[in-house]
Design a protein around this motif. Structure first.
Motif, PDB file in Angstrom:
ATOM      1  N   LEU A 166      35.995  38.868  48.760  1.00 53.62           N
ATOM      2  CA  LEU A 166      37.098  38.583  48.983  1.00 53.62           C
ATOM      3  C   LEU A 166      37.304  40.485  50.074  1.00 53.62           C
ATOM      4  N   LEU A 167      36.449  40.919  48.827  1.00 59.01           N
ATOM      5  CA  LEU A 167      35.883  42.916  49.322  1.00 59.01           C
ATOM      6  C   LEU A 167      35.103  43.185  50.393  1.00 59.01           C
ATOM      7  N   ASP A 168      34.026  41.611  50.541  1.00 61.40           N
ATOM      8  CA  ASP A 168      33.223  41.274  51.480  1.00 61.40           C
ATOM      9  C   ASP A 168      34.130  41.222  53.407  1.00 61.40           C
ATOM     10  N   SER A 169      34.975  40.486  52.845  1.00 61.18           N
ATOM     11  CA  SER A 169      35.814  39.533  53.614  1.00 61.18           C
ATOM     12  C   SER A 169      36.324  40.938  54.246  1.00 61.18           C
ATOM     13  N   GLY A 170      36.796  41.941  54.067  1.00 62.17           N
ATOM     14  CA  GLY A 170      37.617  42.999  55.118  1.00 62.17           C
ATOM     15  C   GLY A 170      39.327  42.689  55.196  1.00 62.17           C
ATOM     16  N   CYS A 171      39.353  41.499  54.921  1.00 57.01           N
ATOM     17  CA  CYS A 171      41.270  41.216  54.159  1.00 57.01           C
ATOM     18  C   CYS A 171      41.862  42.328  53.029  1.00 57.01           C
ATOM     19  N   THR A 172      42.730  42.130  53.379  1.00 60.84           N
ATOM     20  CA  THR A 172      43.849  42.985  51.877  1.00 60.84           C
ATOM     21  C   THR A 172      44.076  41.899  51.403  1.00 60.84           C
ATOM     22  N   SER A 173      43.699  41.291  49.842  1.00 61.92           N
ATOM     23  CA  SER A 173      43.924  40.253  49.399  1.00 61.92           C
ATOM     24  C   SER A 173      44.969  40.528  47.652  1.00 61.92           C
ATOM     25  N   ILE A 174      45.310  39.811  47.683  1.00 61.16           N
ATOM     26  CA  ILE A 174      45.983  39.425  45.941  1.00 61.16           C
ATOM     27  C   ILE A 174      45.350  38.459  45.892  1.00 61.16           C
ATOM     28  N   VAL A 175      44.473  39.051  44.166  1.00 56.56           N
ATOM     29  CA  VAL A 175      44.688  37.482  43.346  1.00 56.56           C
ATOM     30  C   VAL A 175      45.487  37.229  42.375  1.00 56.56           C
ATOM     31  N   ILE A 176      46.024  36.610  42.035  1.00 53.32           N
ATOM     32  CA  ILE A 176      46.823  36.439  40.567  1.00 53.32           C
ATOM     33  C   ILE A 176      47.112  35.379  39.487  1.00 53.32           C
ATOM     34  N   SER A 177      46.671  35.992  37.991  1.00 58.45           N
ATOM     35  CA  SER A 177      46.203  36.135  37.203  1.00 58.45           C
ATOM     36  C   SER A 177      47.448  35.944  35.837  1.00 58.45           C
ATOM     37  N   GLU A 178      47.108  34.854  34.865  1.00 58.88           N
ATOM     38  CA  GLU A 178      47.576  34.551  34.020  1.00 58.88           C
ATOM     39  C   GLU A 178      47.881  35.917  33.101  1.00 58.88           C
ATOM     40  N   ALA A 179      49.051  36.631  32.562  1.00 56.75           N
ATOM     41  CA  ALA A 179      49.143  37.564  31.127  1.00 56.75           C
ATOM     42  C   ALA A 179      48.915  36.453  30.051  1.00 56.75           C
ATOM     43  N   LYS A 180      48.216  37.428  29.227  1.00 57.06           N
ATOM     44  CA  LYS A 180      48.285  36.428  27.196  1.00 57.06           C
ATOM     45  C   LYS A 180      49.313  37.073  27.448  1.00 57.06           C
ATOM     46  N   THR A 181      50.692  37.639  27.424  1.00 57.14           N
ATOM     47  CA  THR A 181      51.579  38.284  26.752  1.00 57.14           C
ATOM     48  C   THR A 181      52.696  38.411  26.989  1.00 57.14           C
ATOM     49  N   THR A 182      53.988  38.994  27.520  1.00 58.31           N
ATOM     50  CA  THR A 182      55.377  38.733  27.877  1.00 58.31           C
ATOM     51  C   THR A 182      55.880  40.413  27.581  1.00 58.31           C
ATOM     52  N   GLN A 183      54.609  40.951  27.100  1.00 57.30           N
ATOM     53  CA  GLN A 183      54.955  42.683  26.599  1.00 57.30           C
ATOM     54  C   GLN A 183      54.253  43.321  27.125  1.00 57.30           C
ATOM     55  N   LEU A 184      54.758  44.975  27.418  1.00 58.14           N
ATOM     56  CA  LEU A 184      54.573  45.979  28.415  1.00 58.14           C
ATOM     57  C   LEU A 184      52.533  46.376  27.719  1.00 58.14           C
TER      58      LEU A 184
END
Length: 250
Positions: A166-184
Motif C-alpha cells: 500500500l505504501l509503495d503504491s503511493g495511494c492514501t489507504s485505509i486498512v480496517i481491523s477488528e478490535a478485541k474489546t469494545t472499551q477504550l
C-alpha cells in the motif's frame, strides 16, 4: 509547509483529524462489531469520487461485493453508479476467511474456489490500483487475512507485506481491523505499529445506553484532536460531532 491532505468528506471527522489524512499514508481503522468500520472506509472512497474527483479501490475480504453494495445503498451510497462511471472499483476477494489455515485447506478440497493467499491478494491489489488509476484504497478487513494463519510470525509477515504494498503504491489507504474489546482500554494489535495513523471506533455502554465514539490514537506528523468524540450512523453514513465530549465510566 504542511503535508497535502486527502479529505475524508465525513462530517466532523476531517476536523478531528486536523484537516484530513496525509496523502500517500496508510491509516488503520480499528473497532468492534457494529461500530461502522466498513461504512467509514466506504465513505472515504465514495466521497473521494463524488466530492473530490479521486478514483478509489475497495478490496473486500469478508462480505461479498453484492452484499456490501446493497448495505451501503440503504445509506444513500450508490457504489454501482460510481463503478459504472469508472471512478471506483470494488474487488471481491472474499472467500471462507473465518477458518484457520488447516481447516480452510481441508474445506476447499470440496469447493470450487482457490486457497486464499496473501500473494494472490497483493497481486489483485496492485492490478486493481494500476488498472483504475486509484489514489485511494480501502482494505476491509486485514483480520480476514490474518485469521487464517496460525503462526504469529507468518501473520506478521503477511501484514507487513500488505502495508508495504500500500505504501509503495503511493495511494492514501485505509486498512480496517477488528478490535478485541469494545472499551477504550484495549490491547494493541500489530497493525497499529505499521500504520501511519490509527482511528479507533468504539461502542461504549453506559446505564443501558450505547454511545458511539471515535478518537485518533495516532497520526504521524499531524496535529489532531486527541479526545474521544461522539458520532452517529444514519442515512448518509457517519457524522462526527467534534465539539462534543464523551464521558465514560471504567
Amino acid at each position: 509547509m504542511s503535508e497535502e491532505l486527502a479529505k475524508t468528506g465525513i462530517d466532523g471527522l476531517d476536523e478531528v483529524l486536523g484537516g484530513g489524512i496525509p496523502r500517500g499514508r496508510c491509516i488503520l481503522v480499528v473497532g468492534g462489531p457494529g461500530t461502522g468500520k466498513t461504512i467509514l472506509g466506504a465513505q472515504f472512497i465514495y466521497n473521494g469520487a463524488k466530492k473530490y474527483g479521486e478514483k478509489g479501490l475497495i478490496v473486500t475480504l469478508e462480505e461479498g461485493a453484492s452484499i456490501l453494495k446493497a448495505d451501503l445503498a440503504k445509506l444513500g451510497m450508490d457504489l454501482d453508479e460510481l463503478e459504472n462511471a469508472g471512478m471506483i472499483k470494488v474487488i471481491d476477494h472474499s472467500v471462507v476467511n473465518y477458518l484457520p489455515s488447516e481447516k480452510f485447506r481441508e474445506l476447499v478440497k470440496f469447493m470450487d474456489m482457490p486457497v486464499f493467499k496473501v500473494v494472490s491478494l497483493l497481486e489483485t491489489l496492485k492490478k486493481g490500483i494500476s488498472s483504475l488509476g486509484a489514489s485511494r484504497v480501502v482494505i476491509d478487513s486485514v483480520s480476514a487475512l490474518t485469521f487464517q494463519v496460525a503462526d504469529p510470525i507468518e501473520r506478521r509477515l503477511h501484514t507487513m507485506l500488505l502495508f508495504k504494498t500500500l505504501l509503495d503504491s503511493g495511494c492514501t489507504s485505509i486498512v480496517i481491523s477488528e478490535a478485541k474489546t469494545t472499551q477504550l482500554e484495549r490491547e494493541f494489535i500489530f497493525e497499529e505499529y505499521l500504520a501511519d495513523g490509527v482511528i479507533v471506533l468504539q461502542n461504549i455502554y453506559q446505564e443501558g445506553n450505547v454511545i458511539k465514539c471515535v478518537y485518533v490514537e495516532k497520526l504521524r506528523g499531524m496535529s489532531h484532536d486527541t479526545q474521544p468524540r461522539p458520532y452517529r450512523i444514519d442515512y448518509g453514513g457517519i457524522t462526527v460531532f467534534p465539539r462534543e465530549r464523551v464521558f465514560y465510566k471504567l
